[in-house]
Structures are given as structure tokens and as C-alpha cells.
Design an enzyme around this catalytic site. Structure first.
Site, PDB file in Angstrom:
ATOM      1  N   HIS A 110       0.850  -1.198   0.000  1.00 14.71           N
ATOM      2  CA  HIS A 110       0.000   0.000   0.000  1.00 14.71           C
ATOM      3  C   HIS A 110       0.876   1.234   0.000  1.00 14.71           C
ATOM      4  CE1 HIS A 110      -3.140   2.867   1.193  1.00 14.71           C
ATOM      5  NE2 HIS A 110      -3.988   1.963   0.759  1.00 14.71           N
TER       6      HIS A 110
ATOM      7  N   GLU B 236      -7.987  -4.476  -0.532  1.00 13.51           N
ATOM      8  CA  GLU B 236      -8.549  -5.127  -1.724  1.00 13.51           C
ATOM      9  C   GLU B 236      -8.643  -6.639  -1.562  1.00 13.51           C
ATOM     10  OE1 GLU B 236      -9.614  -3.002  -3.764  1.00 13.51           O
ATOM     11  OE2 GLU B 236      -8.154  -1.498  -4.395  1.00 13.51           O
TER      12      GLU B 236
HETATM   13  N1  COA Z   1       3.926  -7.674  -4.821  1.00 16.37           N
HETATM   14  C1  COA Z   1       5.255  -7.742  -5.056  1.00 16.37           C
HETATM   15  N2  COA Z   1       6.102  -6.723  -4.895  1.00 16.37           N
HETATM   16  C2  COA Z   1       5.579  -5.566  -4.493  1.00 16.37           C
HETATM   17  C3  COA Z   1       4.204  -5.419  -4.222  1.00 16.37           C
HETATM   18  C4  COA Z   1       3.376  -6.531  -4.399  1.00 16.37           C
HETATM   19  N3  COA Z   1       2.063  -6.464  -4.182  1.00 16.37           N
HETATM   20  N4  COA Z   1       3.981  -4.151  -3.839  1.00 16.37           N
HETATM   21  C5  COA Z   1       5.164  -3.522  -3.863  1.00 16.37           C
HETATM   22  N5  COA Z   1       6.131  -4.373  -4.272  1.00 16.37           N
HETATM   23  C6  COA Z   1       7.545  -4.100  -4.382  1.00 16.37           C
HETATM   24  C7  COA Z   1       7.865  -3.279  -5.628  1.00 16.37           C
HETATM   25  O1  COA Z   1       8.111  -4.108  -6.736  1.00 16.37           O
HETATM   26  C8  COA Z   1       9.098  -2.526  -5.188  1.00 16.37           C
HETATM   27  O2  COA Z   1      10.189  -3.404  -5.260  1.00 16.37           O
HETATM   28  P1  COA Z   1      11.640  -2.853  -5.687  1.00 16.37           P
HETATM   29  O3  COA Z   1      11.977  -1.761  -4.724  1.00 16.37           O
HETATM   30  O4  COA Z   1      12.525  -4.039  -5.596  1.00 16.37           O
HETATM   31  O5  COA Z   1      11.482  -2.321  -7.080  1.00 16.37           O
HETATM   32  C9  COA Z   1       8.831  -2.271  -3.698  1.00 16.37           C
HETATM   33  O6  COA Z   1       7.936  -3.304  -3.279  1.00 16.37           O
HETATM   34  C10 COA Z   1       8.172  -0.935  -3.442  1.00 16.37           C
HETATM   35  O7  COA Z   1       7.189  -0.749  -4.432  1.00 16.37           O
HETATM   36  P2  COA Z   1       6.444   0.627  -4.683  1.00 16.37           P
HETATM   37  O8  COA Z   1       5.666   0.560  -5.944  1.00 16.37           O
HETATM   38  O9  COA Z   1       7.391   1.762  -4.511  1.00 16.37           O
HETATM   39  O10 COA Z   1       5.485   0.608  -3.461  1.00 16.37           O
HETATM   40  P3  COA Z   1       4.323   1.530  -3.278  1.00 16.37           P
HETATM   41  O11 COA Z   1       4.115   1.581  -1.826  1.00 16.37           O
HETATM   42  O12 COA Z   1       4.473   2.796  -3.956  1.00 16.37           O
HETATM   43  O13 COA Z   1       3.134   0.748  -4.040  1.00 16.37           O
HETATM   44  C11 COA Z   1       1.139  -0.342  -4.496  1.00 16.37           C
HETATM   45  C12 COA Z   1       1.915   0.546  -3.523  1.00 16.37           C
HETATM   46  C13 COA Z   1      -0.253  -0.550  -3.919  1.00 16.37           C
HETATM   47  C14 COA Z   1       1.021   0.359  -5.870  1.00 16.37           C
HETATM   48  C15 COA Z   1       1.857  -1.691  -4.638  1.00 16.37           C
HETATM   49  O14 COA Z   1       2.072  -2.261  -3.383  1.00 16.37           O
HETATM   50  C16 COA Z   1       1.134  -2.658  -5.566  1.00 16.37           C
HETATM   51  O15 COA Z   1       1.259  -2.568  -6.790  1.00 16.37           O
HETATM   52  N6  COA Z   1       0.346  -3.637  -4.990  1.00 16.37           N
HETATM   53  C17 COA Z   1      -0.370  -4.601  -5.770  1.00 16.37           C
HETATM   54  C18 COA Z   1      -1.661  -4.022  -6.310  1.00 16.37           C
HETATM   55  C19 COA Z   1      -2.677  -3.770  -5.209  1.00 16.37           C
HETATM   56  O16 COA Z   1      -2.923  -4.609  -4.371  1.00 16.37           O
HETATM   57  N7  COA Z   1      -3.277  -2.579  -5.268  1.00 16.37           N
HETATM   58  C20 COA Z   1      -4.318  -2.182  -4.339  1.00 16.37           C
HETATM   59  C21 COA Z   1      -3.818  -1.179  -3.363  1.00 16.37           C
HETATM   60  S1  COA Z   1      -5.040  -0.771  -2.164  1.00 16.37           S
END
Ligand code: COA
Length: 390
Positions: free
Chosen positions: A262, A320
């Protein structure tokens, strides 16, 4: 010319653009306060109508106040003829449910109170909240070749939605499961759709416009499109012993596990816990416990694997993941997940509009100009180059 200056904050991340008494999201502690109460206290105890009252009045209702609100909502459930007519035409195009909701919501300006455009704010807001489940259910049935079901005035907001979708009065466990879901997602700080509603409200525009714009913002897959894919993943896994190899393969391929991680919460999303408990109660009373157990197992393995593959990232279950389980248990198709979310969140949007109206200040940030400044005018006959809109 490009580059960012110290003043430009992409995505307005971390910028405080409003003050609110509606909800506080603490991503470090994993806390969500709604109207002064921790989510864990409020969501399992309140009815959705109590939540509406709380968000719009900053206090829980007395029994009399609650009854009055319930009655007002129930009598506004029936859709205007023009709205139903529009939905019939939209169904012919097979447009997605969120698009139909956006188009139909804007027709509510035709109903008398809303047409008064702000004369009776309470009535406008009631008309919008009451109509959302009717629009979604009617459109869903039309899409599936079934006639819309007339709303019931005896059922709760949540139970009536399920009734209008299926034509059958839902059992207590399912009605309560949906109600806890609606309570849980009703408000969540200044997310993109809420911000959209507040921007529109800040121009002293009307509530129908603010809500219609907010639906447009919510519709985008970046706002909340993960419950469907999270559920697909669980079904593809199918049985507990496949969970680890399946998710390992995804992670080895650099893919993300849907329903985890998240942007704000760096510990477990408190909404995941509330929804997990609500789903457990609902599935135990009236559902497939094997699926529930599979989901719990997938969650446990996913969190362990994310810790192994992304150490220090603290990737935890988000809202979610259990939304998918709960709404699936209610018999809702994945295409109804976002519209059902909107049925709850419209209450939060409206509460934010009321707050914004109190500030009497237009939301008007600035943009940093990064284009050229000394271009020379060229007569049309002398211009060349590829056509482009930008
Ligand atoms: N599965 C695998 N790896 C994940 C992940 C997941 N669900 N969520 C984050 N990561 C990883 C990223 O690949 C990144 O890895 P890296 O640093 O080696 O490149 C690291 O964790 C940080 O990712 P980042 O995109 O910067 O985190 P964020 O906090 O900005 O992203 C989300 C938040 C929600 C966009 C992300 O966690 C995600 O895409 N989740 C899956 C989709 C989802 O469930 N969305 C609903 C959200 S309520």
C-alpha cells in the site's frame, strides 16, 4: 526544457490540501479513524445509516434521528423515469457499470430537490446516496437481460441493494457482511476521488456535479482495481499446496501479488483486518468455508514470500484482498466490486463536499510552466511538421 523545481511536488504527494474531521489515515501505525472513532470499533457495530449520519453530522444519531434518516433514504430509492430510460439505452451499448453509474448519477439533477441546486443540501445528498444502489442494481439486471427490481422501503440500505440485484431478500449474515464492508470503505482521507469532489465543491458547484466527477476519478484502474485480480489469483491457486509455488513463480518473474502492499500503509491495512473478520462471520454462517480457509492460507504465504523477496519493504495485506473475498461471498460479480465501493464512498464524498463548502475557498494550485517562452509566430502556409495535439 524540463526538470522539477523545489516547489513542484509530483502527484501532490504529502501536500496537505484540506483539513478534515471525517477520517485520519495513519500509515505508519496502521490506524484509521472515522468521525472520531477507530475503524475497528465503528465498522462492526454501526449500521450504514448510522455511518452516514455520523459523517454528515459529526455525531452518532439518536434513535429518532436515525429513523428519520432511514425513512428519507428509503423513500428516495426509486429512480426517476429518465434515469431508468437512460440505463436501458446504456445497457444496449454494454458499457461498463462504472460508466453507467457516472452517466445515471448526473441525471439526478432532473429530480426536484436536486434541480433546486443547493436549496436543500440535505435532500440533494439523500437523493444521491439513495439512488446509487438502485442505479447499479438496475443496470446490472438490464445488462443480464433481466428487468430492474423495484426497491423495497422496508429493508436497510445494504439489504435493499442485494434485494434489487437478485430479487430476493438477503439473509441476515449477508446483509450484515455487506453493511460492514460499506462501513469500512466509506471514507479514507484525501484520496483521488475525494479530492476531485472537493475541488468541484470548492467552486460552489452543485453536489451532483461533484459526485459525478468523483465517479470519473474512481473509475480509473489506478484508484482501486485490485480486488478482481486478487480474487483471480486465489482461484488460479485453487488449493493450499499450490499457493507457494504459484506466488514464487510470479515473484521470480518480477510480478506483483495483487492485494498486497500500500502506498500509505506500511503495516497491515486496518481495513483488511475488519473485512477479514466480517468475511469469516459471513462465510461461517452462509458460505464456502473451504474458500475462506484457502484465502487465509494464501495471505499467510504471500506475506512470508513478500518478506523474503522484498525484505524491509513491509508489504502487507491491503483492503482489496478481503474486499474480494467478502464481495464474492455475497454473490457479486467482480464487475460490481468498484460500483459497490462507490455505493459506500459517495457518502464520504458528500461529507467532504459539506466540509469544503464551509471553507469558502476555491482549491486552486499552481502549475510550473516548463515550456518555451520565445517562439516566433509562423504564418499558416509556412508551417510544417507532424500533426499532434500536444
Ligand atoms: N507484490 C510484489 N512486490 C511488491 C508489491 C506486491 N504487491 N507491492 C510492492 N512491491 C515491491 C515493488 O516491486 C518494489 O520493489 P523494488 O523496490 O525491488 O522495485 C517495492 O515493493 C516498493 O514498491 P512501490 O511501488 O514503490 O510501493 P508503493 O508503496 O508505492 O506501491 C502499491 C503501492 C499498492 C502500488 C503496490 O504495493 C502494488 O502494486 N500492490 C499490488 C496491487 C494492489 O494490491 N493494489 C491495491 C492497493 S489498495
Amino acid at each position: 526544457m524540463s526538470g522539477k523545481t523545489a516547489n513542484y511536488i509530483p502527484g501532490l504527494e504529502g501536500v496537505v490540501a484540506a483539513q478534515t474531521r471525517l477520517s485520519r489515515v495513519d500509515g505508519q501505525k496502521g490506524e484509521l479513524i472515522i468521525g472520531g472513532y477507530p475503524l475497528e470499533t465503528l465498522a462492526p457495530n454501526a449500521s450504514f445509516e448510522e455511518m452516514i449520519y455520523l459523517l454528515w453530522n459529526s455525531a452518532l444519531p439518536t434513535a429518532l434521528q436515525l429513523e428519520s434518516l432511514q425513512n428519507k433514504l428509503a423513500t428516495k430509492r426509486e429512480l426517476p423515469f429518465a434515469t431508468l430510460d437512460l440505463l436501458r439505452n446504456v445497457a444496449k451499448t454494454r458499457a461498463p457499470v462504472m460508466d453507467a453509474l457516472r452517466m445515471a448519477a448526473s441525471t439526478l439533477s432532473l429530480s426536484s430537490e436536486v434541480a433546486a441546486n443547493g436549496d436543500d443540501i440535505d435532500a440533494d445528498a439523500i437523493a444521491l446516496v439513495a439512488a446509487f444502489p438502485s442505479i447499479v442494481a438496475a443496470y446490472w439486471r438490464l445488462l443480464n437481460g433481466q428487468p430492474p427490481v423495484m426497491p423495497s422501503t422496508d429493508l436497510s440500505h445494504a439489504a435493499n441493494y442485494l434485494y434489487m440485484l437478485t430479487g430476493e431478500t438477503p439473509g441476515e449474515a449477508k446483509a450484515r457482511g455487506l453493511e460492514i464492508y460499506l462501513n469500512t470503505v466509506v471514507d479514507h482521507g484525501l484520496n483521488a476521488s475525494t479530492f476531485t469532489a472537493r475541488v468541484i465543491a470548492s467552486t460552489a458547484s452543485d453536489l451532483v456535479s461533484a459526485v459525478t466527477g468523483a465517479i470519473g476519478a474512481l473509475k480509473g484502474p489506478l484508484h482501486g482495481g485490485a480486488p478482481g485480480p486478487a480474487l483471480d489469483m486465489v482461484f488460479e491457486i485453487g488449493q493450499p499446496d499450490k499457493a507457494e509455488p504459484y506466488m514464487r513463480k510470479l515473484l521470480n518473474n518480477g510480478e506483483r501479488l495483487m492485494g498486497f502492499g500500500h502506498r500509505v500503509y506500511k503495516v497491515r491495512d486496518p481495513r483488511a483486518e475488519v473485512l477479514s473478520q466480517a468475511a469469516q462471520a459471513m462465510y461461517a454462517a452462509d458460505g464456502d468455508m473451504q474458500l475462506f480457509e484457502l484465502v487465509k492460507h494464501v495471505e499467510k504465504v504471500a506475506v512470508e514470500l513478500l518478506d523474503e523477496y522484498k525484505p524491509g519493504r513491509n508489504l502487507q495485506t491491503n483492503v482489496e484482498f478481503y474486499t474480494a473475498l467478502l464481495l464474492h461471498g455475497l454473490g457479486l460479480h467482480a464487475e460490481l466490486f468498484s460500483p459497490t465501493f462507490a455505493i459506500s464512498r459517495v457518502v464520504g464524498w458528500l461529507a467532504h463536499c459539506f466540509e469544503q463548502q464551509q471553507t469558502e475557498r476555491i482549491l486552486r494550485p499552481r502549475a510550473e510552466y516548463i515550456g518555451e517562452t520565445e517562439k516566433k509566430w509562423v504564418a499558416i502556409g509556412d508551417r510544417s511538421g507532424k500533426f499532434s495535439y500536444v
